[in-house]
Design an enzyme around this catalytic site. Structure first.
Site, mmCIF file in Angstrom:
data_model
loop_
_atom_site.group_PDB
_atom_site.id
_atom_site.type_symbol
_atom_site.label_atom_id
_atom_site.label_comp_id
_atom_site.label_asym_id
_atom_site.label_seq_id
_atom_site.Cartn_x
_atom_site.Cartn_y
_atom_site.Cartn_z
ATOM 1 N N SER A 8 0.832 -1.198 0.000
ATOM 2 C CA SER A 8 0.000 0.000 0.000
ATOM 3 C C SER A 8 0.872 1.255 0.000
ATOM 4 O O SER A 8 1.663 1.481 0.911
ATOM 5 C CB SER A 8 -0.904 0.016 1.230
ATOM 6 O OG SER A 8 -1.486 1.297 1.351
ATOM 7 N N ASP A 33 -4.633 3.856 -2.033
ATOM 8 C CA ASP A 33 -5.729 4.245 -1.146
ATOM 9 C C ASP A 33 -6.215 5.650 -1.476
ATOM 10 O O ASP A 33 -5.518 6.632 -1.238
ATOM 11 C CB ASP A 33 -5.270 4.179 0.315
ATOM 12 C CG ASP A 33 -5.091 2.749 0.787
ATOM 13 O OD1 ASP A 33 -6.079 1.994 0.742
ATOM 14 O OD2 ASP A 33 -3.965 2.381 1.166
ATOM 15 N N MET A 35 -8.780 8.514 -0.587
ATOM 16 C CA MET A 35 -9.628 8.938 0.549
ATOM 17 C C MET A 35 -10.100 10.366 0.324
ATOM 18 O O MET A 35 -9.330 11.202 -0.152
ATOM 19 C CB MET A 35 -8.833 8.869 1.849
ATOM 20 C CG MET A 35 -8.195 7.526 2.136
ATOM 21 S SD MET A 35 -7.474 7.528 3.787
ATOM 22 C CE MET A 35 -6.527 5.991 3.718
ATOM 23 N N HIS A 64 -8.326 1.339 -4.030
ATOM 24 C CA HIS A 64 -9.250 1.163 -2.914
ATOM 25 C C HIS A 64 -9.885 2.519 -2.622
ATOM 26 O O HIS A 64 -9.241 3.399 -2.058
ATOM 27 C CB HIS A 64 -8.448 0.624 -1.711
ATOM 28 C CG HIS A 64 -9.249 0.468 -0.458
ATOM 29 N ND1 HIS A 64 -8.660 0.275 0.772
ATOM 30 C CD2 HIS A 64 -10.581 0.454 -0.236
ATOM 31 C CE1 HIS A 64 -9.599 0.160 1.701
ATOM 32 N NE2 HIS A 64 -10.770 0.276 1.114
ATOM 33 N N MET A 66 -11.970 4.859 -0.709
ATOM 34 C CA MET A 66 -12.648 5.149 0.565
ATOM 35 C C MET A 66 -13.281 6.517 0.417
ATOM 36 O O MET A 66 -12.822 7.519 0.973
ATOM 37 C CB MET A 66 -11.620 5.098 1.708
ATOM 38 C CG MET A 66 -11.226 3.673 2.056
ATOM 39 S SD MET A 66 -9.670 3.572 2.934
ATOM 40 C CE MET A 66 -8.547 3.577 1.538
ATOM 41 N N MET A 136 -11.894 -5.374 5.391
ATOM 42 C CA MET A 136 -11.015 -4.482 6.156
ATOM 43 C C MET A 136 -10.694 -5.127 7.497
ATOM 44 O O MET A 136 -11.591 -5.533 8.232
ATOM 45 C CB MET A 136 -11.700 -3.127 6.411
ATOM 46 C CG MET A 136 -11.873 -2.216 5.213
ATOM 47 S SD MET A 136 -10.374 -1.625 4.401
ATOM 48 C CE MET A 136 -9.382 -0.968 5.725
ATOM 49 N N GLY A 141 -8.855 4.367 6.886
ATOM 50 C CA GLY A 141 -8.460 5.765 7.077
ATOM 51 C C GLY A 141 -6.976 5.968 7.289
ATOM 52 O O GLY A 141 -6.416 6.943 6.801
ATOM 53 N N PHE A 142 -6.337 5.030 7.992
ATOM 54 C CA PHE A 142 -4.933 5.249 8.333
ATOM 55 C C PHE A 142 -4.135 3.950 8.290
ATOM 56 O O PHE A 142 -4.674 2.882 8.590
ATOM 57 C CB PHE A 142 -4.819 5.870 9.730
ATOM 58 C CG PHE A 142 -5.497 7.204 9.827
ATOM 59 C CD1 PHE A 142 -4.827 8.371 9.475
ATOM 60 C CD2 PHE A 142 -6.821 7.283 10.235
ATOM 61 C CE1 PHE A 142 -5.470 9.597 9.533
ATOM 62 C CE2 PHE A 142 -7.479 8.509 10.292
ATOM 63 C CZ PHE A 142 -6.801 9.675 9.940
ATOM 64 N N GLY A 143 -2.863 4.083 7.926
ATOM 65 C CA GLY A 143 -1.963 2.946 7.990
ATOM 66 C C GLY A 143 -1.450 2.753 9.404
ATOM 67 O O GLY A 143 -1.712 3.570 10.293
ATOM 68 N N GLY A 144 -0.761 1.657 9.623
ATOM 69 C CA GLY A 144 -0.080 1.433 10.889
ATOM 70 C C GLY A 144 -0.967 1.079 12.066
ATOM 71 O O GLY A 144 -0.545 1.175 13.210
ATOM 72 N N ASP A 174 -7.004 -6.107 4.326
ATOM 73 C CA ASP A 174 -6.321 -4.810 4.292
ATOM 74 C C ASP A 174 -6.329 -4.205 5.681
ATOM 75 O O ASP A 174 -7.394 -3.911 6.220
ATOM 76 C CB ASP A 174 -7.051 -3.898 3.291
ATOM 77 C CG ASP A 174 -6.390 -2.540 3.149
ATOM 78 O OD1 ASP A 174 -5.296 -2.334 3.696
ATOM 79 O OD2 ASP A 174 -6.987 -1.688 2.455
ATOM 80 N N GLY A 175 -5.122 -4.024 6.222
ATOM 81 C CA GLY A 175 -4.980 -3.355 7.511
ATOM 82 C C GLY A 175 -4.277 -4.225 8.537
ATOM 83 O O GLY A 175 -4.754 -5.309 8.861
ATOM 84 N N GLY A 176 -3.109 -3.764 8.984
ATOM 85 C CA GLY A 176 -2.386 -4.480 10.037
ATOM 86 C C GLY A 176 -1.780 -5.802 9.599
ATOM 87 O O GLY A 176 -1.444 -6.633 10.441
ATOM 88 N N GLY A 196 0.972 -2.089 4.068
ATOM 89 C CA GLY A 196 1.549 -0.757 3.933
ATOM 90 C C GLY A 196 2.823 -0.637 4.736
ATOM 91 O O GLY A 196 3.938 -0.721 4.204
ATOM 92 N N SER A 197 2.675 -0.476 6.047
ATOM 93 C CA SER A 197 3.866 -0.261 6.878
ATOM 94 C C SER A 197 4.797 -1.467 6.871
ATOM 95 O O SER A 197 6.018 -1.298 6.919
ATOM 96 C CB SER A 197 3.477 0.137 8.305
ATOM 97 O OG SER A 197 2.255 -0.407 8.680
HETATM 98 C C1 DX5 Z 1 -6.232 1.910 5.534
HETATM 99 C C2 DX5 Z 1 -5.809 1.508 4.142
HETATM 100 C C3 DX5 Z 1 -4.742 0.505 4.086
HETATM 101 C C4 DX5 Z 1 -3.447 0.907 4.744
HETATM 102 C C5 DX5 Z 1 -2.879 -0.320 5.373
HETATM 103 O O1 DX5 Z 1 -7.453 2.559 5.469
HETATM 104 O O2 DX5 Z 1 -6.913 0.987 3.422
HETATM 105 O O3 DX5 Z 1 -4.511 0.076 2.746
HETATM 106 O O4 DX5 Z 1 -2.488 1.434 3.865
HETATM 107 O O5 DX5 Z 1 -1.743 0.036 6.075
HETATM 108 P P1 DX5 Z 1 -1.041 -0.987 7.078
HETATM 109 O O6 DX5 Z 1 -0.636 -2.180 6.297
HETATM 110 O O7 DX5 Z 1 0.095 -0.205 7.621
HETATM 111 O O8 DX5 Z 1 -2.070 -1.349 8.127
HETATM 112 ZN ZN ZN Z 2 -6.513 0.098 1.448
#
Ligand code: DX5
Ligand code: ZN
Length: 220
Positions: A8, A33, A35, A64, A66, A136, A141-144, A174-176, A196-197
């Protein structure tokens, strides 16, 4: 089942998106992503940037969205930005059946995303018109953020429907997703993993992609 890894760009340097794409050549898809600060409390990039990205990488773009009103905004990501897969949120779509038709008519895969608190059940029938389901595993909304294992029963149920022939879908999480969580998601039946991270904060992003794929493979 061949696990696919989709880094991501949300965790990459937004001033160097082309370099971020080039840093993960062994990825299967590149996750983008979008948004709008309405559907989620964060604002990222839109169509012009995705178009520029399309011209800068050969990796398939996994968009994706959002955003509110995906009925209006999703098709151009296929038509004008050449996205490989365009995912809209079930919570935001007015006519998800029509959106899937529009996306497929434009030559893209059609994806439907559900937030952690959104049940799968009401969408099972219309998912027959879709190619990917994005579950999800954090609030969008946010990575990490930390992986929510409590959503995995939805992944299991979707996998069961695919195995029984009721649905033909790639099941994306997607996420974590990282080296500690990917196995659980893969065992539940996911086959596309957004990270992502775990990719872009690694010393060697492309090696992280390969390591995640290996871990996911162990589940199958
Ligand atoms: C969050 C995004 C994800 C995000 C995942 O809303 O949809 O794609 O980048 O980031 P990580 O892998 O760091 O959770
Ligand atoms: Zn995403």
């Amino acid at each position: 089942m061949q696990p696919r890894i989709a880094p991501s760009l949300l965790s990459a340097d937004f001033a160097r998106l082309a370099e971020a794409a080039a840093a993960v050549p062994s990825s299967d898809w590149l996750h983008v992503d979008v948004m709008d600060n309405h559907f989620v409390p964060n604002l990222t990039i839109g169509l012009p940037v995705v178009q520029a990205l399309r011209a800068s990488t050969d990796l398939p773009l996994d968009c994706h969205l959002m955003i509110d009103d995906p009925d209006r905004w999703a098709p151009p990501y296929a038509e004008e930005a050449g996205a490989h897969n365009v995912t809209v949120h079930a919570e935001a779509a007015a006519d998800p059946v029509m959106i899937a038709r529009d996306l497929r008519a434009a030559g893209a895969l059609a994806g439907l995303a559900i937030k952690p608190g959104t049940p799968l059940e009401p969408y099972l029938e219309l998912l027959r018109g879709y190619d990917t389901l994005l579950v999800m595993t954090v609030e969008p909304g946010f990575g990490g953020q930390e992986f929510i294992a409590g959503v995995l029963p939805k992944v299991r149920e979707a996998r069961r429907r695919v195995e029984s022939g009721h649905l033909t879908l790639a099941i994306e999480v997607d996420g974590g997703i990282n080296a500690d969580t990917i196995l659980a998601a893969a065992e539940a039946g996911a086959d596309v993993f957004v990270a992502g991270s775990a990719v872009y904060h690694a010393d060697d992003p492309d090696r992280a992609v390969g390591e995640l794929r290996e871990l996911a493979r162990k589940a199958s």
